[in-house]
Motif scaffolding. Sequence first.
Motif, PDB file in Angstrom:
ATOM      1  N   LYS A  71      24.962 -10.526  59.813  1.00 22.15           N
ATOM      2  CA  LYS A  71      25.320  -9.696  58.669  1.00 22.15           C
ATOM      3  C   LYS A  71      25.299  -8.227  59.061  1.00 22.15           C
ATOM      4  CE  LYS A  71      23.465 -12.581  54.988  1.00 22.15           C
ATOM      5  NZ  LYS A  71      22.508 -12.592  53.867  1.00 22.15           N
ATOM      6  N   PRO A  72      26.356  -7.499  58.695  1.00 21.06           N
ATOM      7  CA  PRO A  72      26.332  -6.054  58.951  1.00 21.06           C
ATOM      8  C   PRO A  72      25.414  -5.354  57.954  1.00 21.06           C
ATOM      9  CG  PRO A  72      28.361  -6.673  57.842  1.00 21.06           C
ATOM     10  CD  PRO A  72      27.605  -7.947  58.114  1.00 21.06           C
ATOM     11  N   ALA A  73      24.969  -4.169  58.316  1.00 19.10           N
ATOM     12  CA  ALA A  73      24.108  -3.369  57.451  1.00 19.10           C
ATOM     13  C   ALA A  73      24.877  -2.131  57.002  1.00 19.10           C
ATOM     14  CB  ALA A  73      22.840  -2.951  58.196  1.00 19.10           C
ATOM     15  N   ALA A  74      24.565  -1.669  55.788  1.00 18.74           N
ATOM     16  CA  ALA A  74      25.212  -0.485  55.229  1.00 18.74           C
ATOM     17  C   ALA A  74      24.353   0.739  55.492  1.00 18.74           C
ATOM     18  CB  ALA A  74      25.423  -0.662  53.727  1.00 18.74           C
ATOM     19  N   TYR A  75      24.925   1.725  56.176  1.00 16.49           N
ATOM     20  CA  TYR A  75      24.248   2.985  56.463  1.00 16.49           C
ATOM     21  C   TYR A  75      24.867   4.053  55.563  1.00 16.49           C
ATOM     22  CZ  TYR A  75      22.388   0.752  60.629  1.00 16.49           C
ATOM     23  OH  TYR A  75      21.741  -0.086  61.482  1.00 16.49           O
ATOM     24  N   PRO A  76      24.071   4.651  54.671  1.00 15.96           N
ATOM     25  CA  PRO A  76      24.645   5.660  53.782  1.00 15.96           C
ATOM     26  C   PRO A  76      25.048   6.935  54.526  1.00 15.96           C
ATOM     27  CG  PRO A  76      22.291   5.409  53.376  1.00 15.96           C
ATOM     28  CD  PRO A  76      22.657   4.390  54.398  1.00 15.96           C
ATOM     29  N   VAL A  77      26.209   7.453  54.183  1.00 17.32           N
ATOM     30  CA  VAL A  77      26.680   8.741  54.679  1.00 17.32           C
ATOM     31  C   VAL A  77      26.468   9.723  53.528  1.00 17.32           C
ATOM     32  CG1 VAL A  77      28.646  10.053  55.565  1.00 17.32           C
ATOM     33  CG2 VAL A  77      28.373   7.640  56.177  1.00 17.32           C
ATOM     34  N   VAL A  78      25.694  10.780  53.791  1.00 17.53           N
ATOM     35  CA  VAL A  78      25.257  11.689  52.732  1.00 17.53           C
ATOM     36  C   VAL A  78      25.786  13.093  52.985  1.00 17.53           C
ATOM     37  CG1 VAL A  78      23.222  12.659  51.575  1.00 17.53           C
ATOM     38  CG2 VAL A  78      23.162  10.316  52.429  1.00 17.53           C
ATOM     39  N   GLU A  79      26.236  13.725  51.916  1.00 18.26           N
ATOM     40  CA  GLU A  79      26.670  15.117  51.957  1.00 18.26           C
ATOM     41  C   GLU A  79      25.667  15.958  51.184  1.00 18.26           C
ATOM     42  OE1 GLU A  79      30.510  16.032  50.225  1.00 18.26           O
ATOM     43  OE2 GLU A  79      31.468  15.406  52.089  1.00 18.26           O
ATOM     44  N   PHE A  80      25.324  17.126  51.751  1.00 22.60           N
ATOM     45  CA  PHE A  80      24.442  18.068  51.066  1.00 22.60           C
ATOM     46  C   PHE A  80      24.774  19.471  51.536  1.00 22.60           C
ATOM     47  CE2 PHE A  80      22.314  17.436  55.054  1.00 22.60           C
ATOM     48  CZ  PHE A  80      21.604  18.602  55.323  1.00 22.60           C
ATOM     49  N   THR A  81      24.258  20.448  50.832  1.00 17.17           N
ATOM     50  CA  THR A  81      24.461  21.843  51.211  1.00 17.17           C
ATOM     51  C   THR A  81      23.118  22.435  51.608  1.00 17.17           C
ATOM     52  OG1 THR A  81      26.287  22.019  49.656  1.00 17.17           O
ATOM     53  CG2 THR A  81      25.345  24.079  50.450  1.00 17.17           C
ATOM     54  N   SER A  82      23.037  22.956  52.834  1.00 15.25           N
ATOM     55  CA  SER A  82      21.780  23.536  53.313  1.00 15.25           C
ATOM     56  C   SER A  82      21.558  24.905  52.655  1.00 15.25           C
ATOM     57  CB  SER A  82      21.790  23.656  54.837  1.00 15.25           C
ATOM     58  OG  SER A  82      22.869  24.449  55.254  1.00 15.25           O
ATOM     59  N   THR A  83      20.363  25.453  52.840  1.00 19.33           N
ATOM     60  CA  THR A  83      20.006  26.721  52.186  1.00 19.33           C
ATOM     61  C   THR A  83      20.893  27.889  52.614  1.00 19.33           C
ATOM     62  OG1 THR A  83      18.311  27.084  53.870  1.00 19.33           O
ATOM     63  CG2 THR A  83      17.593  26.143  51.781  1.00 19.33           C
ATOM     64  N   ASP A  84      21.523  27.784  53.780  1.00 18.97           N
ATOM     65  CA  ASP A  84      22.422  28.863  54.212  1.00 18.97           C
ATOM     66  C   ASP A  84      23.815  28.729  53.594  1.00 18.97           C
ATOM     67  OD1 ASP A  84      23.508  26.766  55.638  1.00 18.97           O
ATOM     68  OD2 ASP A  84      23.137  27.639  57.617  1.00 18.97           O
ATOM     69  N   GLY A  85      24.010  27.718  52.742  1.00 15.00           N
ATOM     70  CA  GLY A  85      25.274  27.536  52.047  1.00 15.00           C
ATOM     71  C   GLY A  85      26.303  26.693  52.779  1.00 15.00           C
ATOM     72  N   THR A  86      25.933  26.156  53.939  1.00 18.28           N
ATOM     73  CA  THR A  86      26.855  25.350  54.726  1.00 18.28           C
ATOM     74  C   THR A  86      26.827  23.895  54.252  1.00 18.28           C
ATOM     75  OG1 THR A  86      26.320  26.732  56.628  1.00 18.28           O
ATOM     76  CG2 THR A  86      27.478  24.671  57.077  1.00 18.28           C
ATOM     77  N   PRO A  87      28.006  23.330  53.925  1.00 18.88           N
ATOM     78  CA  PRO A  87      28.029  21.906  53.576  1.00 18.88           C
ATOM     79  C   PRO A  87      27.797  21.062  54.828  1.00 18.88           C
ATOM     80  CG  PRO A  87      30.198  22.910  53.243  1.00 18.88           C
ATOM     81  CD  PRO A  87      29.289  23.965  53.771  1.00 18.88           C
ATOM     82  N   ARG A  88      26.974  20.063  54.703  1.00 14.68           N
ATOM     83  CA  ARG A  88      26.608  19.203  55.842  1.00 14.68           C
ATOM     84  C   ARG A  88      26.792  17.739  55.457  1.00 14.68           C
ATOM     85  NH1 ARG A  88      24.855  22.624  60.030  1.00 14.68           N
ATOM     86  NH2 ARG A  88      23.895  24.444  59.134  1.00 14.68           N
ATOM     87  N   THR A  89      27.044  16.922  56.467  1.00 16.92           N
ATOM     88  CA  THR A  89      27.158  15.477  56.285  1.00 16.92           C
ATOM     89  C   THR A  89      26.357  14.801  57.380  1.00 16.92           C
ATOM     90  OG1 THR A  89      29.398  15.757  55.410  1.00 16.92           O
ATOM     91  CG2 THR A  89      28.774  13.551  56.104  1.00 16.92           C
ATOM     92  N   PHE A  90      25.638  13.739  57.028  1.00 20.07           N
ATOM     93  CA  PHE A  90      24.918  12.959  58.035  1.00 20.07           C
ATOM     94  C   PHE A  90      24.923  11.489  57.637  1.00 20.07           C
ATOM     95  CE2 PHE A  90      21.629  13.573  54.918  1.00 20.07           C
ATOM     96  CZ  PHE A  90      20.821  12.444  55.008  1.00 20.07           C
ATOM     97  N   ARG A  91      24.749  10.639  58.639  1.00 19.24           N
ATOM     98  CA  ARG A  91      24.612   9.207  58.397  1.00 19.24           C
ATOM     99  C   ARG A  91      23.148   8.861  58.571  1.00 19.24           C
ATOM    100  NH1 ARG A  91      26.507   5.372  62.689  1.00 19.24           N
ATOM    101  NH2 ARG A  91      24.321   5.331  63.147  1.00 19.24           N
ATOM    102  N   SER A  92      22.582   8.197  57.591  1.00 20.92           N
ATOM    103  CA  SER A  92      21.182   7.804  57.669  1.00 20.92           C
ATOM    104  C   SER A  92      20.973   6.845  58.834  1.00 20.92           C
ATOM    105  CB  SER A  92      20.766   7.131  56.353  1.00 20.92           C
ATOM    106  OG  SER A  92      19.434   6.671  56.437  1.00 20.92           O
TER     107      SER A  92
END
Length: 156
Positions: A71-92
């Motif tokens: 079975k494959p597993a689902a890894y969430p991909v999350v978008e957030f904005t850091s304190t310097d105002g830069t939008p960021r994306t990461f995969r858990s």
Amino acid sequence: MLVQVRGRGARWWITFGVTTFGALFLVVGLILAGVSISFLADAERAPGTVVALEWRSDHSGVSRKNRASDKPAAYPVVEFTSTDGTPRTFRSSTGSNPPAYEEGERVEVLYRADSPEDARINGFASLWLLPLIFGGIGLVIAGIGTAIAWATRRRS
């Protein structure tokens, strides 16, 4: 399978090996817990959104017939904005099946201000799962080794 160990020296080495192996796992669990605590102490918090679920099968070189579950597993991909105002994306780095998160779900993101690419979802699995697994296995194995050592010592 019956294994016969002859001599007190061999029993001592086996007991020592089991206890040491368990203690090593326990130490790794404690180190991982310390890393999580250190991360939490320095972490900035930001609201984030799960923008996608990345489904993966991690086989790591293990053949298909030796895998208990494909079975494959689902890894969430999350978008957030850091304190310097830069939008960021990461995969858990923590995936699950069934998925722990849904697309569009709001989550709290923890990250270090000096390295925002090192971000984690503020959740139990991403912070405490590995320390608990290693620490728990280590505690059980070291406990078994210690119990065997006590039982062997009382007999002699």
